[in-house]
Design an enzyme around this catalytic site. Structure first.
Site, mmCIF file in Angstrom:
data_model
loop_
_atom_site.group_PDB
_atom_site.id
_atom_site.type_symbol
_atom_site.label_atom_id
_atom_site.label_comp_id
_atom_site.label_asym_id
_atom_site.label_seq_id
_atom_site.Cartn_x
_atom_site.Cartn_y
_atom_site.Cartn_z
ATOM 1 N N ARG A 121 -96.485 -41.643 115.251
ATOM 2 C CA ARG A 121 -96.014 -41.623 113.709
ATOM 3 C C ARG A 121 -94.593 -40.703 113.948
ATOM 4 N NH1 ARG A 121 -101.283 -39.196 113.404
ATOM 5 N NH2 ARG A 121 -102.285 -41.600 112.604
ATOM 6 N N LYS A 143 -80.913 -47.487 108.285
ATOM 7 C CA LYS A 143 -81.298 -48.580 107.771
ATOM 8 C C LYS A 143 -82.156 -48.711 109.733
ATOM 9 C CE LYS A 143 -80.333 -49.750 102.631
ATOM 10 N NZ LYS A 143 -79.933 -50.566 102.156
ATOM 11 N N GLU A 185 -67.539 -55.565 106.886
ATOM 12 C CA GLU A 185 -68.545 -54.856 106.262
ATOM 13 C C GLU A 185 -67.271 -53.454 105.845
ATOM 14 O OE1 GLU A 185 -71.243 -53.403 105.443
ATOM 15 O OE2 GLU A 185 -72.605 -55.164 107.080
ATOM 16 N N LYS A 219 -68.829 -44.778 103.082
ATOM 17 C CA LYS A 219 -70.227 -44.820 103.686
ATOM 18 C C LYS A 219 -71.338 -43.592 103.571
ATOM 19 C CE LYS A 219 -74.284 -47.413 105.412
ATOM 20 N NZ LYS A 219 -74.888 -47.667 106.625
ATOM 21 N N GLU A 229 -81.625 -45.375 98.688
ATOM 22 C CA GLU A 229 -80.993 -46.411 97.685
ATOM 23 C C GLU A 229 -82.167 -46.168 96.120
ATOM 24 O OE1 GLU A 229 -80.323 -50.189 99.655
ATOM 25 O OE2 GLU A 229 -81.351 -51.231 98.301
ATOM 26 N N ARG A 233 -75.989 -45.714 96.075
ATOM 27 C CA ARG A 233 -76.953 -46.741 97.892
ATOM 28 C C ARG A 233 -76.563 -48.215 97.737
ATOM 29 N NH1 ARG A 233 -79.777 -44.926 103.409
ATOM 30 N NH2 ARG A 233 -78.727 -47.013 104.433
ATOM 31 N N ASN A 237 -74.739 -53.101 98.861
ATOM 32 C CA ASN A 237 -75.948 -53.856 98.751
ATOM 33 C C ASN A 237 -74.658 -55.227 98.510
ATOM 34 O OD1 ASN A 237 -78.027 -52.855 99.816
ATOM 35 N ND2 ASN A 237 -78.678 -53.045 97.936
ATOM 36 N N HIS A 240 -74.572 -58.300 100.048
ATOM 37 C CA HIS A 240 -75.662 -59.400 101.002
ATOM 38 C C HIS A 240 -77.183 -60.208 100.116
ATOM 39 C CE1 HIS A 240 -73.620 -56.123 103.294
ATOM 40 N NE2 HIS A 240 -74.701 -55.604 104.318
ATOM 41 N N HIS A 244 -77.914 -62.439 103.162
ATOM 42 C CA HIS A 244 -79.701 -62.059 104.216
ATOM 43 C C HIS A 244 -79.873 -63.826 103.683
ATOM 44 C CE1 HIS A 244 -79.993 -57.937 104.316
ATOM 45 N NE2 HIS A 244 -78.421 -58.038 104.876
ATOM 46 N N HIS A 256 -74.724 -61.798 111.144
ATOM 47 C CA HIS A 256 -74.547 -61.133 110.172
ATOM 48 C C HIS A 256 -73.120 -60.743 109.609
ATOM 49 C CE1 HIS A 256 -75.276 -58.242 107.081
ATOM 50 N NE2 HIS A 256 -74.517 -56.982 107.396
HETATM 51 N N1 GLY Z 1 -76.335 -51.273 104.953
HETATM 52 C C1 GLY Z 1 -76.324 -50.823 104.043
HETATM 53 C C2 GLY Z 1 -77.319 -49.664 104.066
HETATM 54 O O1 GLY Z 1 -76.757 -48.723 104.527
HETATM 55 O O2 GLY Z 1 -76.955 -49.359 102.574
#
Ligand code: GLY
Length: 363
Positions: A121, A143, A185, A219, A229, A233, A237, A240, A244, A256
């Site tokens: 947990r 993430k 990125e 970031k 998010e 946030r 994306n 992405h 993705h 990626h």
């Molecule tokens: N890689 C995108 C984020 O961390 O929100």
């Protein structure tokens, strides 16, 4: 020791950075303040160069430590790999007073962080990123995830590390290709938030420490405002949704950074088509991608498969695709609903980019 703090109230943590940090006992001393037992998780390809020396330094401290590794590649960031690693830890009686040390690229930190989030947990973890992409993106923001045949990163958690340790020396061992993956990125960070950073990246011949820190700061600014998010946030994306879907459509065989370069091109084109971004700015982005040779020949993208995977994008609401798009270089907008036709047309045009001049985009 230089550091940058990610301010998230009780979940705050520091990014420590300096040359040769990896060989410094600072990391081990820091880890020993967090736990009594240690599990180092890494990729097989870097086990001997990075993880083993760290493992041996832990052994010198007479503590319980285990070194686990798994095969490289996004296609191995799966629930099966996660289970394998967890069972190794359970077999050796690692309990809640254990700390995971993820050393590697984003694949390693994504899966290790997800294990940390669910093992008994929740246990602590720290990250030592060994790729540029992991330094500027994957290692901060918490993430964590695994991939499935239904899509990328669909199963995971937001679970923050206790610290990130960046050793700039590792960049010297990275291939040109690896550096480009990270640059993509960094470009994304520039496009969504900071125009001047776009021009800094454009004119710089190499990726300096200052550029890396500038990228990290963008970031940091975003995740401090919206850890989960719910709003801003989502800007991260950008590029992405498409990348993705591309990665999933290719069974995660394309790395990626390479897929993201295409994602950025296509989503910039969509931004232009939706009348958010001027053609001139779209062209600047396209020229950046071309000049830095970030658009690699993909050979076999399937438009139908990409559209299929887009239907399961995490950001969809009521079955409709929601994109983060650009309003300008350095300015982005979230939650833009896009009809499938626009996506299909943009994919069709952009995926043929290797055969066409930039005029082609004017249609
Ligand atoms: N890689 C995108 C984020 O961390 O929100």
């Amino acid at each position: 020791m230089k550091k940058l703090k990610i301010n998230l109230k009780h979940k705050s943590y520091e990014i420590f950075y300096k040359k040769n940090l990896l060989h410094d006992f600072f990391i081990i001393d820091f880890c020993q303040k967090l736990a009594n037992n240690f599990v180092i998780i890494t990729h097989k390809s870097i086990k001997n160069i990075y993880a083993k020396p760290l493992f041996e330094n832990f052994l010198k401290k007479n503590v319980k430590v285990k070194l686990l590794s798994f095969e490289d590649g996004e296609e191995n960031k799966t629930i099966e790999t996660k289970t394998y690693l967890e069972e190794q830890m359970l077999k050796d009686n690692f309990t809640k007073d254990s700390l995971i040390i993820a050393i590697g690229g984003g694949i390693v930190s994504d899966i290790s962080g997800f294990i940390a989030a669910t093992y008994m947990r929740g246990i602590s973890y720290v990250i030592i990123p060994t790729t540029l992409l992991a330094m500027v993106d994957a290692s901060i923001g918490g993430k964590t995830a695994v991939n499935t045949k239904y899509g990328k990163n669909l199963i995971g958690a937001i679970y923050h590390p206790k610290a990130v340790f960046i050793d700039f020396e590792v960049l010297k061992t990275l291939s040109n290709d690896e550096m480009k993956n990270g640059l993509v990125e960094m470009l994304k960070h520039a496009l969504i938030m900071k125009a001047f950073f776009f021009y800094d990246l454009l004119k710089s011949k190499k990726i300096t420490q200052n550029l890396i820190i500038d990228s990290l700061k963008i970031k940091k600014q975003v995740i401090e405002k919206d850890e989960n998010e719910k709003s801003i946030r989502k800007k991260l994306n950008f590029g992405h949704s498409i990348s993705h879907a591309i990665e999933a459509s290719l069974n995660y065989k394309m790395v990626h950074g390479k897929a993201l370069a295409w994602g950025i091109l296509i989503e910039s084109y969509l931004s232009y088509k939706m009348n958010f971004l001027s053609y001139k700015n779209f062209e600047k982005i396209y020229n950046f991608l071309k000049q830095k040779q970030l658009l690699v020949n993909h050979g076999k993208f399937s438009k139908d498969l990409i559209i299929d995977f887009l239907k399961r994008d995490k950001k969809n609401i009521f079955g409709k695709n929601r994109f983060t798009l650009l309003k300008n270089i350095g300015k982005s907008i979230i939650n833009v609903e896009i009809i499938e036709n626009h996506i299909v047309n943009s994919l069709a045009l952009c995926l043929e980019v290797k055969h066409v001049s930039s005029n082609y985009y004017r249609s």
